[in-house]
Design an enzyme around this catalytic site. Structure first.
Site, PDB file in Angstrom:
ATOM      1  N   ASP A   1      36.757  29.996  46.245  1.00  0.00           N
ATOM      2  CA  ASP A   1      37.584  29.463  47.323  1.00  0.00           C
ATOM      3  C   ASP A   1      37.173  30.049  48.674  1.00  0.00           C
ATOM      4  O   ASP A   1      37.182  29.348  49.693  1.00  0.00           O
ATOM      5  CB  ASP A   1      39.066  29.754  47.054  1.00  0.00           C
ATOM      6  CG  ASP A   1      39.561  29.083  45.786  1.00  0.00           C
ATOM      7  OD1 ASP A   1      39.488  27.844  45.722  1.00  0.00           O
ATOM      8  OD2 ASP A   1      39.999  29.788  44.867  1.00  0.00           O
TER       9      ASP A   1
ATOM     10  N   HIS B   1      39.031  37.317  40.858  1.00  0.00           N
ATOM     11  CA  HIS B   1      39.190  36.362  39.758  1.00  0.00           C
ATOM     12  C   HIS B   1      39.133  37.160  38.463  1.00  0.00           C
ATOM     13  O   HIS B   1      38.168  37.891  38.231  1.00  0.00           O
ATOM     14  CB  HIS B   1      38.078  35.315  39.779  1.00  0.00           C
ATOM     15  CG  HIS B   1      38.398  34.108  38.957  1.00  0.00           C
ATOM     16  ND1 HIS B   1      38.552  34.162  37.576  1.00  0.00           N
ATOM     17  CD2 HIS B   1      38.621  32.815  39.301  1.00  0.00           C
ATOM     18  CE1 HIS B   1      38.847  32.957  37.128  1.00  0.00           C
ATOM     19  NE2 HIS B   1      38.885  32.122  38.138  1.00  0.00           N
TER      20      HIS B   1
END
Length: 433
Positions: free
Chosen positions: A367, A326
């Site tokens: 996730d 990320h």
């Protein structure tokens, strides 16, 4: 290739070495030791390319404005959440610390700026439950072994609900879209209404979405905390605390695509339900909200061969590795860390995490943690989607309420790149004697 040498990075950036090192120290470019020569460092390709796109010196206003719409640059002022020093904050408070004790309703009260006592009126059934009020800073008792009794099959709840595979995700998505669309057609516009009335309506919109995704006939009543409703609907009461923590961690994440879509809709004066619908529709796209499905595909490939090969083939196809990495968290997603420390290791997920770091230098994102939670605790296959949407709905509504207060239409200008219009030529022609 996910990593670049210093020479390659400098060539792309067209800067001095000192500037490269400064960007690394500020966390803007990830770096790691070169395994071949530990005296050298390697630099993450995506970070270098992103900085190269932004480092163009003094640019014209229209170019700066257009690039401000790209990922990573601020677009709108907001006091709701931010990422700083690798941590996520809700109105200045660490989200991972809040997750130790707060319920999703507590976070809603915090982000929606509910007045004292207002939250109890909005969620009467939650007031007497074993949850902390985030705005008062109540601390939690030790959680203990939150993952006790988890399995690694990921099938128990899916089979008990009588469905499996992609049906559940599709069902939750379609049901949410339909329910929000029905409200959007009849709910009053958001502009010009008292803030307290809008906060009460926000709670109703959240309940509408949860009703649609898990069913009104779930064992827990509609006024029960969202975490309780999900746990009972999934027959996962043993994992209630993990579900609660996850919802809190998913509540908001700055101005992402779905949140921006919500604010644009609300800026027109649309109802809260319409704003949430705008945000919810973005989850139909694979680039936002679709990581769970992509990671499920990667897991299937790992089971068919092995994790190393699955990651290698995925990267060779030039696709972004789902559930890993990320840009806001070069040292790892704190939301994922907060959940994974409470969960048992699950295969092939753990093997995929090792392969992703070795081959791409990427660490697990939230996730990934949602996928491990689902597999470890036997939740239905739609759990990652439902947890994301139910939790994030609180953030969408917070941004909707903030946008109502701003009372300003969001209307960016386009920097035209199409065929010449001929307007300037016409002006020059008319100007000639």
């Amino acid at each position: 290739m996910a990593w670049m040498t210093a020479a390659e990075a400098l060539d792309v950036l067209n800067v001095r070495p000192q500037t490269l090192y400064a960007n690394v120290s500020r966390g803007k470019i990830r770096a790691k030791p070169d395994e071949v020569d530990v005296r050298r460092s390697l630099y993450h390709r995506d970070d270098v390319l992103r900085m190269a796109r932004r480092a163009n010196g003094r640019r014209k206003v229209e170019i700066v404005s257009s690039e401000a719409m790209q990922y990573g640059d601020p677009v709108l002022p907001s006091a709701i959440s931010t990422v700083a020093d690798g941590r996520l904050f809700y109105r200045g408070r660490d989200a991972t610390a809040l997750a130790d004790s707060a319920s999703l309703e507590d976070i809603a009260a915090l982000l929606w700026e509910c007045a004292p006592g207002e939250a109890a009126a909005i969620w009467p059934a939650s007031a007497g439950n074993d949850v902390a009020t985030a705005s008062r800073g109540v601390t939690a008792a030790p959680v203990g072994d939150a993952a006790a009794g988890c399995t690694d099959t990921g099938k128990a709840a899916a089979s008990s609900n009588g469905a499996g595979g992609g049906e559940l995700v599709d069902g939750a998505l379609a049901a949410g879209l339909f329910a929000l669309a029905r409200r959007s057609a009849v709910d009053a516009p958001s502009l010009g209404r008292p803030a307290a009335a809008l906060r009460a309506e926000a709670a109703e919109v959240l309940a509408t979405l949860v009703d649609a995704m898990v069913g009104k006939s779930s064992a827990a009543g509609r006024d029960a905390p969202v975490s309780t409703r999900l746990a009972r609907a999934w027959h996962a009461e043993a994992h209630l605390d993990l579900i609660r923590r996850t919802l809190v961690l998913m509540a908001d994440h700055e101005l992402n695509a779905s949140t921006f879509a919500t604010r644009v809709a609300i800026s027109t004066g649309a109802s809260l339900a319409a704003g949430v619908l705008a945000g919810f529709t973005t989850l139909t796209g694979p680039l936002h909200g679709g990581a769970a499905n992509a990671f499920a595909e990667l897991v299937a490939q790992a089971r068919a061969s092995n994790a190393d090969d699955a990651v290698r083939h995925w990267l060779a196809s030039q696709r972004t590795l789902p559930a890993f990495g990320h840009p806001l968290y070069p040292d790892g997603d704190p939301r994922a860390k907060a959940l994974l420390k409470l969960l048992p290791k699950v295969q092939p997920h753990e093997q995929l995490a090792v392969a992703a770091e070795q081959q791409a230098g990427e660490l697990p994102s939230i996730d990934y943690a949602l996928a491990v939670l689902t597999a470890a605790c036997g939740l239905p296959s739609d759990a990652p989607f439902v947890l994301f949407a139910a939790g994030r709905c609180v953030g969408w509504l917070a941004h909707a309420l903030e946008q109502v207060q701003a009372n300003r239409l969001i209307r960016p200008r386009a920097r035209y790149t199409g065929p010449a219009t001929g307007v300037r030529a016409d002006i020059r022609t008319r100007a000639q004697p």
